[in-house]
Design a protein around this motif. Structure first.
Motif, PDB file in Angstrom:
ATOM      1  N   CYS A 291       0.841  -1.202   0.000  1.00  0.00           N
ATOM      2  CA  CYS A 291       0.000   0.000   0.000  1.00  0.00           C
ATOM      3  C   CYS A 291       0.873   1.248   0.000  1.00  0.00           C
ATOM      4  O   CYS A 291       2.044   1.216   0.372  1.00  0.00           O
ATOM      5  N   ILE A 304      -7.500  -1.727   5.617  1.00  0.00           N
ATOM      6  CA  ILE A 304      -7.110  -1.351   4.263  1.00  0.00           C
ATOM      7  C   ILE A 304      -6.541  -2.586   3.571  1.00  0.00           C
ATOM      8  O   ILE A 304      -5.656  -3.255   4.120  1.00  0.00           O
ATOM      9  N   THR A 308      -3.354  -0.838  -2.152  1.00  0.00           N
ATOM     10  CA  THR A 308      -4.302   0.282  -2.097  1.00  0.00           C
ATOM     11  C   THR A 308      -3.554   1.578  -1.793  1.00  0.00           C
ATOM     12  O   THR A 308      -2.565   1.579  -1.069  1.00  0.00           O
ATOM     13  N   ASN A 322      -8.974  -4.155  -1.903  1.00  0.00           N
ATOM     14  CA  ASN A 322      -7.691  -4.287  -2.575  1.00  0.00           C
ATOM     15  C   ASN A 322      -7.640  -3.430  -3.840  1.00  0.00           C
ATOM     16  O   ASN A 322      -8.647  -3.243  -4.520  1.00  0.00           O
ATOM     17  N   GLU A 323      -6.456  -2.921  -4.133  1.00  0.00           N
ATOM     18  CA  GLU A 323      -6.217  -2.161  -5.362  1.00  0.00           C
ATOM     19  C   GLU A 323      -7.234  -1.036  -5.543  1.00  0.00           C
ATOM     20  O   GLU A 323      -7.727  -0.774  -6.650  1.00  0.00           O
ATOM     21  N   THR A 324      -7.523  -0.386  -4.446  1.00  0.00           N
ATOM     22  CA  THR A 324      -8.469   0.736  -4.419  1.00  0.00           C
ATOM     23  C   THR A 324      -7.695   2.028  -4.206  1.00  0.00           C
ATOM     24  O   THR A 324      -6.637   2.021  -3.567  1.00  0.00           O
ATOM     25  N   ASP A 340     -13.094  -3.891  -4.056  1.00  0.00           N
ATOM     26  CA  ASP A 340     -11.823  -3.883  -4.765  1.00  0.00           C
ATOM     27  C   ASP A 340     -11.909  -3.006  -6.008  1.00  0.00           C
ATOM     28  O   ASP A 340     -12.970  -2.871  -6.623  1.00  0.00           O
TER      29      ASP A 340
END
Length: 456
Positions: A291, A304, A308, A322-324, A340
């Motif tokens: 992150c 979290i 991200t 995830n991957e936000t 996500d």
């Protein structure tokens, strides 16, 4: 090792703090001092923990809950008197008792464990945790005999010029044979200037009885810091912050500027995550791997996911997938859940809402009391109108919906799957699946109107 017990002294008011808040409840890195102490004790194999409370007793009990048993020192008559209040609970038990002050949040569990081990190895009835201070002024000095054994503890005011040169000091933390402790407490007198019963007098009593009194020297004087005023509180905060940051960095987290990064003692951060300057992480926050957090982000009691990014934003009591991507300048208020591959852009506020995977709220929007599906696009300036002045209402947006810019979704309302909301619409009733909804006045052009205005 024999049965071990612990007594935490937390009855003093702490007048030098000059605060309405009870001294041991002042936070260090987001956690009350006394909670640090009891959590460190909790990592050892302690049979029973007794906290001696006085001023602010109910607040201390509320903070520590069932981590401890409690006894009340109704009148503050000294440290020996405080320990004596635990006799109804511990007095008859066989074992070893740790006595520690509730305003010493920096003493590590490893140091407590070493103190116990030294106590048992020396077959002592009492063992003092000591430290070497470059400036020992104000501390009781540990005076040793020719064989290196503890001969006495001499308080600053009673120390000779030669004794004042001694740098080994009493930290106020002890191990005792439990039964010997409570037997000796009955012999402590209060014939001193303060008229109080002092715990160090137990050491002298045991020595006169011919019992072994030992001392364990901790390697790090900073651990023994007792917090009695706001300056010492700031020192404890700085030392604890450095300790926490070092732990995360050694576990694979990159902290660009540790001096400006504040992480709570209970936070968990995955490897290869990067914290940029100005980050504040509080409470029971869990951050995944890979992150990127910050700069100047504030995260409290949130989860979290991996990969991200939280960019210059505030996240409170929320869950982020995830991957936000969140931010810059976004605000996730409590009970927000992001799936996500979600995007929450600049100047977006989300409150008590759930957003599904691949949904985007890119800029200048408010999403409150909403349940939003996957692959939804919320256009710039759109809001869920959730409050009528008295009550809150829910907005439901199903999968694959497109909401045009500057739309007002007046709750309670549902936008069915695949529907399309034209820009500038105010939506007050359900939009069917795959439908286009337009809720705005029809445009009308007045030809030549501007020239007429200018001619007046």
């Amino acid at each position: 090792m024999s049965n071990i017990f612990a007594i935490i002294l937390a009855a003093g008011q702490g007048t030098r703090m000059k605060s309405k808040l009870y001294k041991v409840l002042h936070p260090v890195c987001g956690k009350p001092m006394v909670e640090h102490v009891i959590d460190h004790i909790g990592s050892l194999e302690v049979e029973r923990v007794v906290t001696v409370v006085g001023h602010g007793a109910e607040l201390v009990k509320e903070t520590l809950g069932d981590k401890s048993e409690y006894v009340l020192q109704a009148e503050q008559l000294g440290t020996a008197h405080a320990v004596q209040q635990a006799e109804p609970i511990l007095g008859s038990l066989e074992g070893t008792t740790l006595v520690v002050c509730g305003d010493t949040p920096l003493i590590r569990p490893e140091t407590m464990q070493a103190l116990f081990a030294h106590h048992e190895a020396n077959h002592a009835k009492a063992t003092i945790l000591t430290a070497v201070a470059e400036n020992p002024t104000g501390y009781g000095r540990i005076i040793r005999d020719a064989a290196g054994q503890v001969a006495q503890i001499v308080e600053q005011k009673d120390a000779s010029a030669e004794q004042q040169l001694v740098k080994e000091i009493n930290t106020g933390t002890y191990c005792f044979d439990n039964k010997a402790l409570f037997a000796a407490l009955k012999q402590v007198k209060n014939d001193n200037a303060q008229g109080e019963y002092y715990l160090p007098d137990v050491i002298e009593i045991l020595q006169k009885q011919g019992e072994v009194v030992a001392a364990y020297v901790t390697e790090n004087f900073d651990e023994t810091l007792g917090v009695n005023d706001r300056f010492a509180l700031s020192q404890a905060e700085e030392l604890m912050r450095a300790r926490i940051n070092e732990r995360h960095m050694r576990n694979g987290v990159t902290i660009i500027n540790p001096a400006t990064t504040h992480i709570s003692a209970d936070a968990v951060i995955g490897s290869d995550s990067v914290l940029l300057p100005g980050v504040i992480i509080e409470g029971q926050t869990v951050i995944g791997e890979d992150c990127k957090i910050g700069p100047n982000s504030h995260i409290v009691n949130s989860q979290i996911g991996n990969n991200t990014t939280i960019h210059s934003s505030v996240v409170l009591d929320s869950q982020v997938g995830n991957e936000t991507a969140v931010g810059p300048f976004a605000h996730l208020r409590p009970q927000s859940t992001l799936g996500d591959h979600v995007k929450i852009g600049n100047f977006v506020e989300v409150k008590k809402s759930k957003l599904g995977d691949d949904t985007k709220v890119s800029h200048l929007s408010y999403i409150g009391d909403a349940e939003i599906g996957s692959n939804v696009n919320i256009g710039c300036g759109s809001i869920t109108v959730n409050y009528d002045g008295k009550n809150k209402f829910k907005t439901t947006i199903e999968d694959d919906v497109f909401v045009g810019c500057n739309s007002n979704l007046v709750a309670p309302v549902t936008l069915k799957k695949g529907s399309f909301i034209a820009a500038g619409s105010t939506i007050t009733k359900e939009v069917p699946e795959d439908a286009l909804a337009i809720g705005r006045a029809r445009q009308e052009n007045k030809l030549g109107y501007v020239s007429k205005l200018n001619s007046k």
